[in-house]
Enzyme design. Structure first.
Site, PDB file in Angstrom:
ATOM      1  N   GLY A  71      -0.705   0.752   3.836  1.00  0.00           N
ATOM      2  CA  GLY A  71      -1.979  -0.108   3.542  1.00  0.00           C
ATOM      3  C   GLY A  71      -2.554  -0.016   2.165  1.00  0.00           C
ATOM      4  O   GLY A  71      -3.765  -0.538   1.858  1.00  0.00           O
ATOM      5  N   GLN A  72      -2.047   0.760   1.345  1.00  0.00           N
ATOM      6  CA  GLN A  72      -2.399   0.948   0.041  1.00  0.00           C
ATOM      7  C   GLN A  72      -2.438  -0.219  -0.816  1.00  0.00           C
ATOM      8  O   GLN A  72      -1.635  -1.214  -0.386  1.00  0.00           O
ATOM      9  CB  GLN A  72      -1.731   2.171  -0.866  1.00  0.00           C
ATOM     10  CG  GLN A  72      -1.758   3.534  -0.405  1.00  0.00           C
ATOM     11  CD  GLN A  72      -0.497   3.719   0.430  1.00  0.00           C
ATOM     12  OE1 GLN A  72      -0.027   2.701   1.424  1.00  0.00           O
ATOM     13  NE2 GLN A  72       0.059   5.049   0.226  1.00  0.00           N
ATOM     14  N   THR A  73      -3.417  -0.422  -1.857  1.00  0.00           N
ATOM     15  CA  THR A  73      -3.647  -1.758  -2.617  1.00  0.00           C
ATOM     16  C   THR A  73      -2.281  -2.274  -2.982  1.00  0.00           C
ATOM     17  O   THR A  73      -1.967  -3.358  -2.839  1.00  0.00           O
ATOM     18  CB  THR A  73      -4.631  -1.452  -3.770  1.00  0.00           C
ATOM     19  OG1 THR A  73      -5.494  -0.645  -3.411  1.00  0.00           O
ATOM     20  CG2 THR A  73      -5.056  -2.589  -4.323  1.00  0.00           C
ATOM     21  N   LEU A  75       0.655  -1.792  -1.882  1.00  0.00           N
ATOM     22  CA  LEU A  75       1.723  -2.327  -0.786  1.00  0.00           C
ATOM     23  C   LEU A  75       1.299  -3.346   0.038  1.00  0.00           C
ATOM     24  O   LEU A  75       1.980  -4.117   0.477  1.00  0.00           O
ATOM     25  CB  LEU A  75       1.857  -1.106   0.151  1.00  0.00           C
ATOM     26  CG  LEU A  75       2.409   0.164  -0.424  1.00  0.00           C
ATOM     27  CD1 LEU A  75       2.349   1.513   0.548  1.00  0.00           C
ATOM     28  CD2 LEU A  75       3.606  -0.082  -1.064  1.00  0.00           C
TER      29      LEU A  75
END
Ligand code: G3D
Length: 184
Positions: A71-73, A75
């Protein structure tokens, strides 16, 4: 963790998986929830998911293919490659991350608009309910308001308060999914 023994086993026997994506911002608790559901325990020291983790879980007659996506920016823009064939989305919200609820709402709106997800069920898990309200943790009703869930009239959705650490609320969420999937 990638493709595990359980998913290889399921594929060998070709039993149909119900594809469920576990989505949300980084640190919401997605991986903790995935392993709490599939292994019944908290797996310590999970490193941030790069790509996805895929686990098979049989529950009340449904073979779930649960896919937890990073869920990182950087990704989040690649979530779309997983959408086709998704029967349900589990959107995990960190109920104590009040400052990023607006961002979570933006991501939810993007999911709702996506062509490939038009018939997908939506289960919102307001996670980290074990944290005290004095630490700024929101109740499920407050999370629902912040995400404007009641505006989703065309969608079958449910919100459930939960804690991946204690397990509270997770099976109730899975039960809702099973009920909806079976009635389809
Ligand atoms: P992610 O996969 O969404 O990025 P993780 O999130 O599952 O890696 O969890 C991020 C952090 O939140 C972890 O803490 C994890 O233990 C914690 N966490 C997950 N679920 C809960 C919960 O229900 N309650 C509380 N209190 N914490 C939770 P660390 O310290 O390992 O970064």
């Amino acid at each position: 963790m990638g493709v595990t023994f359980s998913s290889i086993w399921a594929r060998l026997f070709m039993r149909k998986e119900t594809k469920v994506l576990i989505l949300g911002l980084d640190n919401a608790g997605k991986s903790t929830i995935l392993y709490r559901i599939t292994m019944g325990t908290v797996v310590p020291s999970l490193s941030p998911t790069v790509g996805s983790n895929h686990e098979i879980h049989d529950y009340k007659g449904v073979r779930f293919g649960l896919i937890d996506i990073g869920g990182q920016t950087a990704l989040r823009s690649s979530w779309g490659q997983y959408f086709i064939g998704t029967e349900a989305i589990i959107l995990v919200i960190d109920s104590s991350d009040v400052n990023r609820l607006g961002l979570a709402k933006t991501e939810l709106q993007r999911l709702i608009r996506d062509e490939s997800l038009q018939t997908s069920l939506l289960l919102v898990l307001a996670n980290k309910q074990d944290l005290p309200l004095s630490q700024g943790r929101l109740t499920p009703a407050q999370v629902s308001d912040a995400l404007n869930l009641t505006d989703l009239r065309e969608r079958e959705w449910q919100i459930m308060g939960c804690s991946a650490l204690t397990g509270e609320g997770l099976m109730e969420g899975m039960d809702w999914l099973v009920g909806k999937l079976i009635s389809r």
